[in-house]
Design a protein around this motif. Structure first.
Motif, short mmCIF file in Angstrom:
data_model
loop_
_atom_site.label_atom_id
_atom_site.label_comp_id
_atom_site.label_asym_id
_atom_site.label_seq_id
_atom_site.Cartn_x
_atom_site.Cartn_y
_atom_site.Cartn_z
N VAL A 187 -9.10 -12.04 21.31
CA VAL A 187 -8.37 -10.83 20.95
C VAL A 187 -8.98 -10.26 19.67
O VAL A 187 -9.02 -10.93 18.64
N GLU A 188 -9.47 -9.04 19.75
CA GLU A 188 -10.11 -8.40 18.59
C GLU A 188 -9.05 -7.76 17.70
O GLU A 188 -8.16 -7.04 18.17
N THR A 189 -9.14 -8.05 16.40
CA THR A 189 -8.18 -7.50 15.44
C THR A 189 -8.83 -6.55 14.44
O THR A 189 -8.16 -6.06 13.54
N SER A 190 -10.13 -6.29 14.60
CA SER A 190 -10.79 -5.38 13.65
C SER A 190 -10.26 -3.97 13.78
O SER A 190 -10.37 -3.17 12.84
N GLU A 191 -9.69 -3.65 14.93
CA GLU A 191 -9.10 -2.32 15.11
C GLU A 191 -7.82 -2.45 15.93
O GLU A 191 -7.82 -3.07 16.99
N THR A 192 -6.74 -1.89 15.41
CA THR A 192 -5.45 -1.94 16.10
C THR A 192 -5.06 -0.53 16.53
O THR A 192 -4.99 0.38 15.71
N GLY A 193 -4.84 -0.36 17.80
CA GLY A 193 -4.41 0.93 18.33
C GLY A 193 -2.94 0.91 18.69
O GLY A 193 -2.42 -0.10 19.18
N ILE A 194 -2.25 1.99 18.41
CA ILE A 194 -0.84 2.11 18.76
C ILE A 194 -0.71 3.30 19.70
O ILE A 194 -1.02 4.44 19.33
N GLY A 195 -0.28 3.02 20.92
CA GLY A 195 -0.11 4.07 21.91
C GLY A 195 1.33 4.54 21.97
O GLY A 195 2.25 3.72 22.01
N VAL A 196 1.51 5.85 21.96
CA VAL A 196 2.84 6.45 22.00
C VAL A 196 2.93 7.32 23.26
O VAL A 196 2.08 8.19 23.47
N GLU A 197 3.93 7.07 24.09
CA GLU A 197 4.11 7.87 25.30
C GLU A 197 4.95 9.10 24.98
O GLU A 197 6.08 8.99 24.48
N ILE A 198 4.39 10.27 25.28
CA ILE A 198 5.07 11.55 25.06
C ILE A 198 5.11 12.30 26.38
O ILE A 198 4.09 12.43 27.07
N THR A 199 6.29 12.78 26.74
CA THR A 199 6.41 13.53 27.99
C THR A 199 5.54 14.78 27.95
O THR A 199 5.28 15.34 26.89
#
Length: 310
Positions: A187-199
């Motif tokens: 599991v790579e931790t050098s970059e963390t992405g946060i995905g947000v679901e928007i209608t």
């Protein structure tokens, strides 16, 4: 929020009627649905596209660690779920067969280089043929290529971390024989992405760089700020694959778009477990008067995270 406003409005009317300032009638009764409709049109609908909110999910890149060369594992120095730096050793494969291959090819190369030198000397004195020189040169070049490949194989007996991260779900042990198949999940931790679901109807004004606030289940009672990185311009429902069949009609669904955001607190982002969930609000340049309401709603969700596990 609308129910809270209506409750405040009803309390005010109750006090006014109690102190005789107003007389209760059908007009005041009808004012409740009228106020509800007004709030929907003037506040909640604009807030949907001016300050859209949606569920958030922490995602990270995972790499299936597959050895480049087969062999017996002789050492596994890593511990599962322990932070690693790029280049740290994950495991070692027995290098003896590969060291032997390097030595064998090196010996052949040394011999052929001497034969090449002799052929050139004879040719320079008109006592040898040019074709012999060319043959020896071809053999030397071939062995040099084999030696480079053998050295590469020897180097790949040490498998290293491809980036900063950690190994999870690890079952590899010394004595196991590995081949061309995944043996670890990294599991790579050098970059963390946060995905947000928007209608889709609320996503039209989202742009990179807009401010974001996120409330995580992992950290109840806290609000974390960030910025929009980009909105992914594709969802699976719009994908068309190569096929030998004609188009098959299917129900069309309005799937939400995914907006990728970056937190300002990088240290906290690295500490977030992959799969952490929460709610995020994105503040566009439109309907800015609705922002205070969205701030209040998001903070209410953050406090409820203490008791609401869903």
């Amino acid at each position: 929020m609308i129910m809270a406003i209506l409750a405040i409005y009803g309390s005010i009317l109750f006090l006014l009627e109690k102190f005789g300032i107003i007389r209760w009638n059908h007009y005041w009764t009808a004012s409740f649905p009228g106020l509800w409709l007004l709030l929907q049109i003037a506040l909640m609908i604009p807030m949907g596209w001016g300050s859209p909110q949606g569920p958030a999910l922490v995602v990270r890149t995972t790499v299936q660690i597959t050895p480049n060369v087969p062999g017996e594992v002789i050492d596994v120095p890593v511990v599962a779920n322990t932070p690693l730096k790029a280049g740290d050793v994950l495991f070692r494969i027995d290098p003896v067969p590969y060291e032997a291959a390097v030595k064998s090819i090196q010996a052949q190369l040394t011999f052929q280089e001497q034969r090449l030198a002799q052929a050139r000397e004879l040719q320079d004195h008109n006592a040898g043929r040019m074709v012999d020189v060319l043959e020896r040169q071809a053999m030397v070049d071939n062995l040099r290529g084999q030696l480079e490949s053998a050295r590469w194989n020897l180097e790949k007996t040490i498998v290293r971390a491809p980036a900063d991260g950690f190994v999870t779900n690890m079952a590899l042990r010394p004595g196991a024989r590995v081949a061309s198949a995944p043996v670890m999940a990294f599991v790579e931790t050098s970059e963390t992405g946060i995905g947000v679901e928007i209608t889709q109807n609320n996503a039209r004004y989202i742009e990179p760089g807009q401010p974001v606030e996120v409330a995580f289940k992992f950290a109840p009672g806290a609000i974390y700020t960030g910025k929009v990185r980009h909105m992914i311009q594709a969802v699976s429902s719009g994908q068309v694959g190569v096929s030998g069949t004609v188009v098959t009609p299917k129900p069309i669904e309005s799937s939400p778009f995914v907006v990728v955001v970056d937190l300002d607190d990088k240290a906290f982002a690295r500490r977030l477990p992959m799969g952490s969930t929460g709610d995020a609000a994105i503040f566009t340049r439109h309907a800015t008067f609705t922002r205070p309401i969205r701030w209040i709603l998001l903070r209410q969700l953050s406090i409820l995270n203490y008791v609401n596990p869903f």
